[in-house]
Motif scaffolding. Structure first.
Motif, short mmCIF file in Angstrom:
data_model
loop_
_atom_site.label_atom_id
_atom_site.label_comp_id
_atom_site.label_asym_id
_atom_site.label_seq_id
_atom_site.Cartn_x
_atom_site.Cartn_y
_atom_site.Cartn_z
N PRO A 1 38.01 31.76 42.76
CA PRO A 1 39.33 32.34 42.53
C PRO A 1 39.58 32.48 41.02
O PRO A 1 39.27 31.57 40.25
CB PRO A 1 40.30 31.33 43.13
CG PRO A 1 39.49 30.39 43.93
CD PRO A 1 38.07 30.47 43.43
N VAL A 2 40.11 33.60 40.62
CA VAL A 2 40.39 33.83 39.21
C VAL A 2 41.71 34.60 39.09
O VAL A 2 41.97 35.52 39.85
CB VAL A 2 39.21 34.57 38.52
CG1 VAL A 2 38.97 35.92 39.11
CG2 VAL A 2 39.41 34.68 37.04
N ARG A 3 42.54 34.15 38.17
CA ARG A 3 43.82 34.82 37.92
C ARG A 3 43.58 35.97 36.93
O ARG A 3 42.95 35.78 35.89
CB ARG A 3 44.83 33.83 37.36
CG ARG A 3 46.24 34.40 37.26
CD ARG A 3 47.26 33.35 36.88
NE ARG A 3 47.08 32.94 35.49
CZ ARG A 3 46.82 31.69 35.08
NH1 ARG A 3 46.71 30.72 35.96
NH2 ARG A 3 46.67 31.40 33.81
N VAL A 4 44.08 37.14 37.27
CA VAL A 4 43.94 38.31 36.41
C VAL A 4 45.30 38.59 35.77
O VAL A 4 46.24 38.98 36.45
CB VAL A 4 43.47 39.55 37.21
CG1 VAL A 4 43.34 40.75 36.30
CG2 VAL A 4 42.14 39.23 37.91
N GLU A 5 45.39 38.36 34.47
CA GLU A 5 46.64 38.59 33.76
C GLU A 5 46.84 40.09 33.53
O GLU A 5 45.91 40.78 33.08
CB GLU A 5 46.62 37.86 32.40
CG GLU A 5 46.44 36.37 32.51
CD GLU A 5 47.63 35.65 33.14
OE1 GLU A 5 48.71 36.26 33.28
OE2 GLU A 5 47.47 34.47 33.50
N PRO A 6 48.04 40.62 33.82
CA PRO A 6 48.29 42.06 33.67
C PRO A 6 48.08 42.57 32.24
O PRO A 6 47.68 43.71 32.04
CB PRO A 6 49.76 42.22 34.07
CG PRO A 6 50.09 41.00 34.84
CD PRO A 6 49.18 39.91 34.37
#
Length: 75
Positions: A58-63
């Motif tokens: 899982p990886v958070r993608v910053e806008p």
């Protein structure tokens, strides 16, 4: 990764996972994923969850990462 286009590495933008967050940079350690240098490609990959799938975690993608594409296009 977003559009599936193949290109030489110098025409691509590299990302890796750092502490659960998608991070840009050719020198970022770890498993890397690439998109072509078009913002639409990045947005397509982010919307489909392709970064997490390719990085196998899982990886958070910053806008705000999308701004890299306007910098690449004009820089």
């Amino acid at each position: 990764m977003g559009c599936g286009r193949r290109a030489p590495k110098h025409e691509l933008v590299r990302f890796a996972e750092v502490d659960g967050v998608l991070s840009p940079g050719a020198g970022t350690p770890g498993r890397g994923v690439y998109t072509c240098a078009r913002e639409a490609c990045f947005e397509q990959a982010a919307a489909r969850g392709a970064f997490s799938r390719s990085l196998r975690r899982p990886v958070r993608v910053e806008p705000e990462l999308a701004r890299l594409y306007t910098e690449v296009s004009h820089g």
